[in-house]
Design an enzyme around this catalytic site. Structure first.
Site, PDB file in Angstrom:
ATOM      1  N   GLU A   1      -3.390  13.545   0.859  1.00 55.71           N
ATOM      2  CA  GLU A   1      -4.668  13.101   1.407  1.00 55.71           C
ATOM      3  C   GLU A   1      -5.477  14.283   1.943  1.00 55.71           C
ATOM      4  O   GLU A   1      -6.601  14.501   1.527  1.00 55.71           O
ATOM      5  CB  GLU A   1      -4.428  12.048   2.500  1.00 55.71           C
ATOM      6  CG  GLU A   1      -3.760  10.803   1.938  1.00 55.71           C
ATOM      7  CD  GLU A   1      -4.104   9.544   2.711  1.00 55.71           C
ATOM      8  OE1 GLU A   1      -3.768   9.476   3.899  1.00 55.71           O
ATOM      9  OE2 GLU A   1      -4.724   8.633   2.111  1.00 55.71           O
TER      10      GLU A   1
ATOM     11  N   HIS B   1       5.283   6.950   6.606  1.00 57.55           N
ATOM     12  CA  HIS B   1       4.992   6.443   5.258  1.00 57.55           C
ATOM     13  C   HIS B   1       4.496   7.585   4.385  1.00 57.55           C
ATOM     14  O   HIS B   1       4.259   8.693   4.884  1.00 57.55           O
ATOM     15  CB  HIS B   1       3.948   5.324   5.338  1.00 57.55           C
ATOM     16  CG  HIS B   1       2.662   5.784   5.939  1.00 57.55           C
ATOM     17  ND1 HIS B   1       2.346   5.607   7.260  1.00 57.55           N
ATOM     18  CD2 HIS B   1       1.602   6.445   5.388  1.00 57.55           C
ATOM     19  CE1 HIS B   1       1.169   6.127   7.514  1.00 57.55           C
ATOM     20  NE2 HIS B   1       0.690   6.652   6.389  1.00 57.55           N
TER      21      HIS B   1
ATOM     22  N   HIS C   1       3.248  10.978   6.439  1.00 56.09           N
ATOM     23  CA  HIS C   1       2.638  10.769   7.758  1.00 56.09           C
ATOM     24  C   HIS C   1       3.659  10.170   8.719  1.00 56.09           C
ATOM     25  O   HIS C   1       4.254   9.139   8.416  1.00 56.09           O
ATOM     26  CB  HIS C   1       1.434   9.828   7.646  1.00 56.09           C
ATOM     27  CG  HIS C   1       0.267  10.457   6.951  1.00 56.09           C
ATOM     28  ND1 HIS C   1      -0.762   9.725   6.396  1.00 56.09           N
ATOM     29  CD2 HIS C   1      -0.031  11.764   6.732  1.00 56.09           C
ATOM     30  CE1 HIS C   1      -1.644  10.560   5.854  1.00 56.09           C
ATOM     31  NE2 HIS C   1      -1.221  11.789   6.040  1.00 56.09           N
TER      32      HIS C   1
ATOM     33  N   HIS D   1       0.819  -1.215   0.000  1.00 58.75           N
ATOM     34  CA  HIS D   1       0.000   0.000   0.000  1.00 58.75           C
ATOM     35  C   HIS D   1       0.852   1.263   0.000  1.00 58.75           C
ATOM     36  O   HIS D   1       0.422   2.322  -0.426  1.00 58.75           O
ATOM     37  CB  HIS D   1      -0.906   0.029   1.235  1.00 58.75           C
ATOM     38  CG  HIS D   1      -1.724  -1.205   1.423  1.00 58.75           C
ATOM     39  ND1 HIS D   1      -2.702  -1.574   0.515  1.00 58.75           N
ATOM     40  CD2 HIS D   1      -1.714  -2.160   2.381  1.00 58.75           C
ATOM     41  CE1 HIS D   1      -3.257  -2.706   0.927  1.00 58.75           C
ATOM     42  NE2 HIS D   1      -2.674  -3.092   2.045  1.00 58.75           N
TER      43      HIS D   1
ATOM     44  N   HIS E   1       1.993   8.967   0.907  1.00 55.74           N
ATOM     45  CA  HIS E   1       0.861   8.781  -0.007  1.00 55.74           C
ATOM     46  C   HIS E   1       1.160   9.624  -1.244  1.00 55.74           C
ATOM     47  O   HIS E   1       1.686  10.729  -1.125  1.00 55.74           O
ATOM     48  CB  HIS E   1      -0.444   9.249   0.645  1.00 55.74           C
ATOM     49  CG  HIS E   1      -0.782   8.485   1.895  1.00 55.74           C
ATOM     50  ND1 HIS E   1      -1.560   7.352   1.875  1.00 55.74           N
ATOM     51  CD2 HIS E   1      -0.431   8.688   3.186  1.00 55.74           C
ATOM     52  CE1 HIS E   1      -1.677   6.888   3.124  1.00 55.74           C
ATOM     53  NE2 HIS E   1      -1.007   7.669   3.931  1.00 55.74           N
TER      54      HIS E   1
ATOM     55  N   THR F   1      -6.032   6.637   7.804  1.00 57.22           N
ATOM     56  CA  THR F   1      -6.591   6.862   6.470  1.00 57.22           C
ATOM     57  C   THR F   1      -6.608   5.584   5.641  1.00 57.22           C
ATOM     58  O   THR F   1      -6.917   5.622   4.455  1.00 57.22           O
ATOM     59  CB  THR F   1      -5.811   7.965   5.720  1.00 57.22           C
ATOM     60  OG1 THR F   1      -4.469   7.504   5.501  1.00 57.22           O
ATOM     61  CG2 THR F   1      -5.784   9.261   6.502  1.00 57.22           C
ATOM     62  N   THR F   2      -6.250   4.458   6.269  1.00 55.33           N
ATOM     63  CA  THR F   2      -6.317   3.148   5.604  1.00 55.33           C
ATOM     64  C   THR F   2      -7.084   2.195   6.515  1.00 55.33           C
ATOM     65  O   THR F   2      -7.151   2.422   7.727  1.00 55.33           O
ATOM     66  CB  THR F   2      -4.904   2.569   5.369  1.00 55.33           C
ATOM     67  OG1 THR F   2      -4.217   2.497   6.629  1.00 55.33           O
ATOM     68  CG2 THR F   2      -4.093   3.427   4.409  1.00 55.33           C
TER      69      THR F   2
END
Ligand SMILES: *[C@@H]1O[C@H](CO)[C@@H](O)[C@H](O)[C@H]1NC(C)=O
Ligand SMILES: *[C@@H]1O[C@H](CO)[C@@H](O)[C@H](O)[C@H]1NC(C)=O
Length: 376
Positions: free
Chosen positions: A129, A115, A142, A90, A117, A224-225
């Site tokens: 995001e 991590h 994040h 992901h 995005h 957010t996941t």
């Protein structure tokens, strides 16, 4: 084993299949069969009312002067022990040492991992995001921490409403290369496939953050996941950081969400969730819109002219007031002169009053005054 035993075993298996929370097994994605609009069918929290990310509408934020600048603890003391980075299908996750943490929050938070995005279309095509006034960034970093004052570890904390604190850093594309990001980007080629892992040289994590850690938005939200637990105290920095176009393209095109042995290679792209309704929530700002804003020369000119006009206006008003006072003073003097001429008549009236009520003054004095109470 007899038939009955086998039957019971089968029944038990069936029972487990139907009741076991298969959620952890579900391989979710951002689009497709288990895409983000389907997440809540498998992960109920994803359908909650305090989800992340959100669009921060700056005119609807509330200034909270108690929101002090955040203090990254040990972010720069990385030592010699390498960091571990892996592709989880992901995103790229970098595990953080447990001496790293966050100060300036109601509890002490310990760092766990960070991590990214990102999108797929290059600069100005989304990938971040959180949005601010509807504006998307190109990517988002994040940094995840858990409340180590109240909970023993990340897995316990992540289900609690005060369990996590995540820093959100919006990333945009500019001209210059951001050398701090190369500490990550240079090693992505070693974890191109899901489940691959690499050791990377330790580096100063604070160099990834914006310089201004004092201006940020704070709200209560979620992961957010999936499983989207509503356990995150979010800090979204107002200042965006910049990376170069080449750096963004590398991030967007180098990783696969598929495993190394999977014949169907799937690029790991557009791993960002759409903004979620703010609902009842308030996003707080650590700064007010005006304070600390740098003034352009035009604004300075406007202010100087404004102040000068104000001074002239004030002078005119003061002059008017002084004149008015003088006018009334003169008028008063004239009326005093007129009154003086009427004085004898008034004296006469007073004398008549006294004659009609000779006792009035005396009676007033006789009125009993309340005597002080004495203790029995
Ligand atoms: C986290 O802490 C809980 C409670 O002490 C414990 O049961 C659990 O095994 C711990 N999990 C990990 C991953 O260490
Ligand atoms: C988050 O929720 C907690 C508990 O409900 C509350 O005390 C706190 O003020 C909230 N914070 C924000 C930023 O809304």
């Amino acid at each position: 084993m007899d038939c009955l035993g086998l039957f019971i075993l089968l029944m038990l298996q069936c029972f487990q299949w139907t009741t076991a929370p298969a959620a952890e097994e579900v391989s979710w994605t951002y689009t497709g069969l288990v895409g983000q609009s389907e997440w809540s069918q498998y992960f109920p929290d994803c359908g909650g009312t305090s989800q992340s990310p959100v669009d921060v509408v700056t005119t609807q934020t509330k200034y909270d002067p108690s929101l002090i600048p955040l203090t990254p603890l040990g972010y720069s003391q990385h030592g010699n022990k390498p960091f571990t980075m892996y592709n989880n299908g992901h995103t790229a996750v970098i595990e953080l040492p447990d001496w790293m943490g966050l100060g300036g929050l109601p509890w002490l938070f310990t760092a766990v991992q960070m991590h990214l995005h990102w999108g797929s279309g290059g600069p100005s095509h989304g990938g971040g995001e959180h949005t601010i006034n509807g504006l998307s960034a190109d990517a988002e970093l994040h940094v995840v921490h858990y409340n180590s004052e109240l909970y023993p570890n990340m897995s316990t904390a992540m289900t609690q409403s005060d369990g996590l604190a995540v820093l959100g850093v919006l990333i945009v594309t500019g001209e210059e290369t951001n050398p701090a990001f190369n500490n990550i980007l240079n090693y992505l080629s070693r974890i191109r496939h899901a489940d691959q892992k690499v050791s990377i040289p330790a580096f100063d994590i604070q160099s990834l953050l914006p310089k201004d850690l004092g201006r940020y938005y704070r709200y209560n939200g979620s992961l957010t996941t999936p499983p989207c637990y509503q356990s995150v105290m979010w800090t979204l920095f107002n200042e965006r950081i910049q990376i170069s176009k080449a750096q963004l393209l590398k991030m967007e095109t180098i990783l696969y969400s598929s495993k190394a042995n999977d014949p169907d290679r799937m690029l790991l792209q557009d791993n960002y969730r759409a903004t979620q309704p703010i609902n009842h929530r308030v996003a707080f700002a650590s700064f007010s819109a005006e304070s600390g804003k740098e003034l352009s020369s035009g604004e300075v000119t406007a202010i100087v002219i404004g102040v000068m006009c104000g001074c002239v206006g004030l002078a005119v008003i003061i002059r008017f007031i002084v004149k008015t006072i003088r006018f009334f003073t003169l008028l008063h003097r004239e009326s005093v002169v007129v009154n003086r001429m009427k004085e004898p008549e008034k004296e006469k009236e007073k004398k008549q009053d006294m004659a009609l009520n000779p006792t009035s003054e005396a009676e007033k004095k006789e009125e009993p005054s309340p005597s002080p109470q004495t203790e029995p």
